[in-house]
Write a protein that holds these residues in place. Structure first.
Motif, PDB file in Angstrom:
ATOM      1  N   LYS A 158       6.384   7.843   3.283  1.00  0.00           N
ATOM      2  CA  LYS A 158       7.253   8.653   3.136  1.00  0.00           C
ATOM      3  C   LYS A 158       7.507   9.975   4.039  1.00  0.00           C
ATOM      4  O   LYS A 158       8.678  10.231   4.685  1.00  0.00           O
ATOM      5  N   LEU A 159       6.483  10.745   4.341  1.00  0.00           N
ATOM      6  CA  LEU A 159       6.493  11.912   5.312  1.00  0.00           C
ATOM      7  C   LEU A 159       6.732  11.348   6.421  1.00  0.00           C
ATOM      8  O   LEU A 159       7.386  11.944   7.433  1.00  0.00           O
ATOM      9  N   ILE A 160       6.107  10.276   6.887  1.00  0.00           N
ATOM     10  CA  ILE A 160       6.234   9.630   8.479  1.00  0.00           C
ATOM     11  C   ILE A 160       7.677   9.344   8.463  1.00  0.00           C
ATOM     12  O   ILE A 160       8.331   9.571   9.751  1.00  0.00           O
ATOM     13  N   LYS A 161       8.331   8.726   7.550  1.00  0.00           N
ATOM     14  CA  LYS A 161       9.753   8.445   7.785  1.00  0.00           C
ATOM     15  C   LYS A 161      10.419   9.882   7.805  1.00  0.00           C
ATOM     16  O   LYS A 161      11.546   9.718   8.449  1.00  0.00           O
ATOM     17  N   LYS A 162      10.082  10.698   7.037  1.00  0.00           N
ATOM     18  CA  LYS A 162      10.775  11.984   6.893  1.00  0.00           C
ATOM     19  C   LYS A 162      10.791  12.611   8.453  1.00  0.00           C
ATOM     20  O   LYS A 162      11.758  13.151   8.867  1.00  0.00           O
ATOM     21  N   TYR A 163       9.816  12.911   9.111  1.00  0.00           N
ATOM     22  CA  TYR A 163       9.457  13.557  10.354  1.00  0.00           C
ATOM     23  C   TYR A 163       9.424  12.850  11.580  1.00  0.00           C
ATOM     24  O   TYR A 163       9.647  13.520  12.426  1.00  0.00           O
TER      25      TYR A 163
ATOM     26  N   PRO B 156       7.091  11.630  13.217  1.00  0.00           N
ATOM     27  CA  PRO B 156       6.239  12.117  14.399  1.00  0.00           C
ATOM     28  C   PRO B 156       5.810  11.086  15.391  1.00  0.00           C
ATOM     29  O   PRO B 156       5.358   9.810  15.032  1.00  0.00           O
ATOM     30  N   SER B 157       5.211  11.347  16.666  1.00  0.00           N
ATOM     31  CA  SER B 157       4.860  10.795  17.614  1.00  0.00           C
ATOM     32  C   SER B 157       3.546  10.776  17.470  1.00  0.00           C
ATOM     33  O   SER B 157       2.910   9.645  18.051  1.00  0.00           O
ATOM     34  N   THR B 158       2.941  11.610  16.883  1.00  0.00           N
ATOM     35  CA  THR B 158       1.564  11.697  16.905  1.00  0.00           C
ATOM     36  C   THR B 158       1.059  12.139  15.343  1.00  0.00           C
ATOM     37  O   THR B 158       1.676  12.880  14.984  1.00  0.00           O
ATOM     38  N   VAL B 159      -0.060  11.568  15.019  1.00  0.00           N
ATOM     39  CA  VAL B 159      -0.479  11.748  13.612  1.00  0.00           C
ATOM     40  C   VAL B 159      -2.215  12.081  13.653  1.00  0.00           C
ATOM     41  O   VAL B 159      -2.932  11.302  14.383  1.00  0.00           O
ATOM     42  N   TYR B 160      -2.330  13.279  13.237  1.00  0.00           N
ATOM     43  CA  TYR B 160      -3.892  13.722  13.079  1.00  0.00           C
ATOM     44  C   TYR B 160      -4.394  13.434  11.726  1.00  0.00           C
ATOM     45  O   TYR B 160      -3.468  13.644  10.847  1.00  0.00           O
ATOM     46  N   THR B 161      -5.557  12.920  11.693  1.00  0.00           N
ATOM     47  CA  THR B 161      -6.123  12.804  10.293  1.00  0.00           C
ATOM     48  C   THR B 161      -7.557  13.220  10.283  1.00  0.00           C
ATOM     49  O   THR B 161      -8.310  13.367  11.034  1.00  0.00           O
ATOM     50  N   THR B 162      -8.026  13.064   9.077  1.00  0.00           N
ATOM     51  CA  THR B 162      -9.456  13.402   8.729  1.00  0.00           C
ATOM     52  C   THR B 162     -10.441  12.617   9.246  1.00  0.00           C
ATOM     53  O   THR B 162     -10.408  11.448   9.736  1.00  0.00           O
ATOM     54  N   PRO B 163     -11.849  12.861   9.548  1.00  0.00           N
ATOM     55  CA  PRO B 163     -12.699  11.732  10.233  1.00  0.00           C
ATOM     56  C   PRO B 163     -13.391  11.125   9.082  1.00  0.00           C
ATOM     57  O   PRO B 163     -13.261  11.311   7.830  1.00  0.00           O
ATOM     58  N   TYR B 164     -13.903   9.810   9.412  1.00  0.00           N
ATOM     59  CA  TYR B 164     -14.560   8.945   8.537  1.00  0.00           C
ATOM     60  C   TYR B 164     -16.180   9.054   8.620  1.00  0.00           C
ATOM     61  O   TYR B 164     -16.701   8.504   7.989  1.00  0.00           O
ATOM     62  N   SER B 165     -16.658  10.112   9.276  1.00  0.00           N
ATOM     63  CA  SER B 165     -17.963  10.213   9.732  1.00  0.00           C
ATOM     64  C   SER B 165     -18.857  10.915   8.653  1.00  0.00           C
ATOM     65  O   SER B 165     -19.961  10.989   8.896  1.00  0.00           O
ATOM     66  N   ASP B 166     -18.074  11.923   7.937  1.00  0.00           N
ATOM     67  CA  ASP B 166     -18.745  12.730   6.984  1.00  0.00           C
ATOM     68  C   ASP B 166     -19.066  11.896   5.752  1.00  0.00           C
ATOM     69  O   ASP B 166     -18.390  11.198   5.379  1.00  0.00           O
ATOM     70  N   PHE B 167     -19.726  12.819   4.884  1.00  0.00           N
ATOM     71  CA  PHE B 167     -20.207  12.255   3.608  1.00  0.00           C
ATOM     72  C   PHE B 167     -19.077  12.358   2.403  1.00  0.00           C
ATOM     73  O   PHE B 167     -19.162  11.738   1.463  1.00  0.00           O
ATOM     74  N   HIS B 168     -18.219  13.342   2.891  1.00  0.00           N
ATOM     75  CA  HIS B 168     -17.047  13.623   1.953  1.00  0.00           C
ATOM     76  C   HIS B 168     -16.001  12.531   1.475  1.00  0.00           C
ATOM     77  O   HIS B 168     -15.395  11.888   2.542  1.00  0.00           O
ATOM     78  N   LYS B 169     -16.204  12.071   0.652  1.00  0.00           N
ATOM     79  CA  LYS B 169     -15.355  10.847   0.058  1.00  0.00           C
ATOM     80  C   LYS B 169     -13.716  10.757   0.367  1.00  0.00           C
ATOM     81  O   LYS B 169     -13.049   9.856   0.530  1.00  0.00           O
ATOM     82  N   ASP B 170     -13.399  12.112   0.201  1.00  0.00           N
ATOM     83  CA  ASP B 170     -11.968  12.461   0.360  1.00  0.00           C
ATOM     84  C   ASP B 170     -11.452  12.303   1.682  1.00  0.00           C
ATOM     85  O   ASP B 170     -10.419  11.760   2.015  1.00  0.00           O
TER      86      ASP B 170
ATOM     87  N   SER C 293       4.722  -1.161  10.504  1.00  0.00           N
ATOM     88  CA  SER C 293       5.580  -0.470   9.847  1.00  0.00           C
ATOM     89  C   SER C 293       5.694   1.092  10.224  1.00  0.00           C
ATOM     90  O   SER C 293       6.475   1.731   9.358  1.00  0.00           O
ATOM     91  N   SER C 294       5.429   1.456  11.228  1.00  0.00           N
ATOM     92  CA  SER C 294       5.807   2.841  11.594  1.00  0.00           C
ATOM     93  C   SER C 294       5.972   3.009  13.026  1.00  0.00           C
ATOM     94  O   SER C 294       5.623   2.118  13.970  1.00  0.00           O
ATOM     95  N   LYS C 295       6.566   4.007  13.701  1.00  0.00           N
ATOM     96  CA  LYS C 295       6.918   4.373  14.951  1.00  0.00           C
ATOM     97  C   LYS C 295       5.930   5.133  15.561  1.00  0.00           C
ATOM     98  O   LYS C 295       6.036   5.749  16.576  1.00  0.00           O
ATOM     99  N   VAL C 296       4.940   5.679  14.966  1.00  0.00           N
ATOM    100  CA  VAL C 296       3.721   6.320  15.506  1.00  0.00           C
ATOM    101  C   VAL C 296       3.178   5.897  16.624  1.00  0.00           C
ATOM    102  O   VAL C 296       2.659   4.800  16.523  1.00  0.00           O
ATOM    103  N   LYS C 297       3.115   6.716  17.679  1.00  0.00           N
ATOM    104  CA  LYS C 297       2.479   6.321  18.924  1.00  0.00           C
ATOM    105  C   LYS C 297       1.001   6.500  19.102  1.00  0.00           C
ATOM    106  O   LYS C 297       0.289   5.771  19.755  1.00  0.00           O
ATOM    107  N   HIS C 298       0.515   7.706  18.717  1.00  0.00           N
ATOM    108  CA  HIS C 298      -0.747   8.136  18.786  1.00  0.00           C
ATOM    109  C   HIS C 298      -1.486   8.517  17.634  1.00  0.00           C
ATOM    110  O   HIS C 298      -0.724   9.266  16.572  1.00  0.00           O
ATOM    111  N   VAL C 299      -2.725   8.048  17.206  1.00  0.00           N
ATOM    112  CA  VAL C 299      -3.030   8.496  15.770  1.00  0.00           C
ATOM    113  C   VAL C 299      -4.649   8.891  16.374  1.00  0.00           C
ATOM    114  O   VAL C 299      -5.354   8.086  17.050  1.00  0.00           O
TER     115      VAL C 299
END
Length: 215
Positions: free
Chosen positions: A93-98, A100-114, A130-136
């Motif tokens: 929903k936020l991707i459709k709202k804004y 964005p050309s680029t999305v930054y997200t959290t890492p998968y490499s640490d112990f934190h399940k969140d 399903s999105s027009k995001v070019k870079h992740v």
């Protein structure tokens, strides 16, 4: 250019890429921040801590130049109990709202399940079908990791941008630790220098490229 930064908790965005956010906003990009959880695990006065960290996030983000803030307020340390589809839909929903050309997200490499859960949700929400995001990309959050964080992208930041990152992090008074804890001020500076040495510059922040689609 619109850029969306996804954080599992308030402070992930500063620790992971505060210098880069400042750099991006100085270049006239619009950076949007989405914080997934309420940022308060099992504490005595949860309501007060939630509000304290939300206010810290707003102050920190304004210093870094963030344009908009979305707080989803899902329960901290319990994201694993929430159906992934529910989180996916809110991110989409936020991707459709804004748009964005680029999305930054959290890492998968640490112990934190969140962090792991939000990383996986973003892989789905940003899929080309399903999105027009070019870079992740995923950013690096200092702390104990289950596997070594191996960056593929380095963003050079200036001493001023690093200093702004430090000032922004200091708004999160409950999260600052003593050295040599990874979330101490000294450790944050050392990591920036370490990533700079690896990439041949004075200071840098590290990222892992998940997907990049060139026109």
């Amino acid at each position: 250019m619109d850029i969306l930064v996804i954080a599992a908790h308030p402070d992930d965005e500063v620790l992971g890429m505060g210098g880069t956010i400042k750099k991006l906003t100085k270049q006239k990009n619009k950076v949007h921040l989405c914080v997934i959880s309420d940022g308060a695990a099992v504490v005595k006065d949860k309501k007060a801590l939630i509000e304290k960290r939300r206010k810290a996030c707003l102050k920190s983000g304004k210093l870094l130049g963030i344009s908009t803030f979305d707080f989803l307020m899902l329960p901290d340390m319990k994201l694993d109990d929430i159906p992934q589809l529910q989180i996916n839909l809110q991110i989409e929903k936020l991707i459709k709202k804004y748009n964005p050309s680029t999305v930054y997200t959290t890492p998968y490499s640490d112990f934190h399940k969140d962090h792991q859960k939000i990383h996986e949700c973003n892989l789905v929400a940003t899929r080309p079908a399903s999105s027009k995001v070019k870079h992740v990309l995923s950013y690096e959050i200092p702390g104990t990791v289950k596997s070594t964080y191996s960056p593929t992208v380095f963003e050079e930041i200036t001493s001023k941008e690093l200093n702004d990152k430090i000032i922004a992090f200091k708004f999160y008074t409950t999260e600052i630790k003593k050295y040599p804890h990874p979330r101490s001020i000294e450790s944050i500076k050392n990591l920036s220098m370490h990533r700079g040495i690896e990439s041949g510059v004075k200071n840098a922040e590290a990222f892992r490229l998940i997907r990049s689609i060139n026109d």
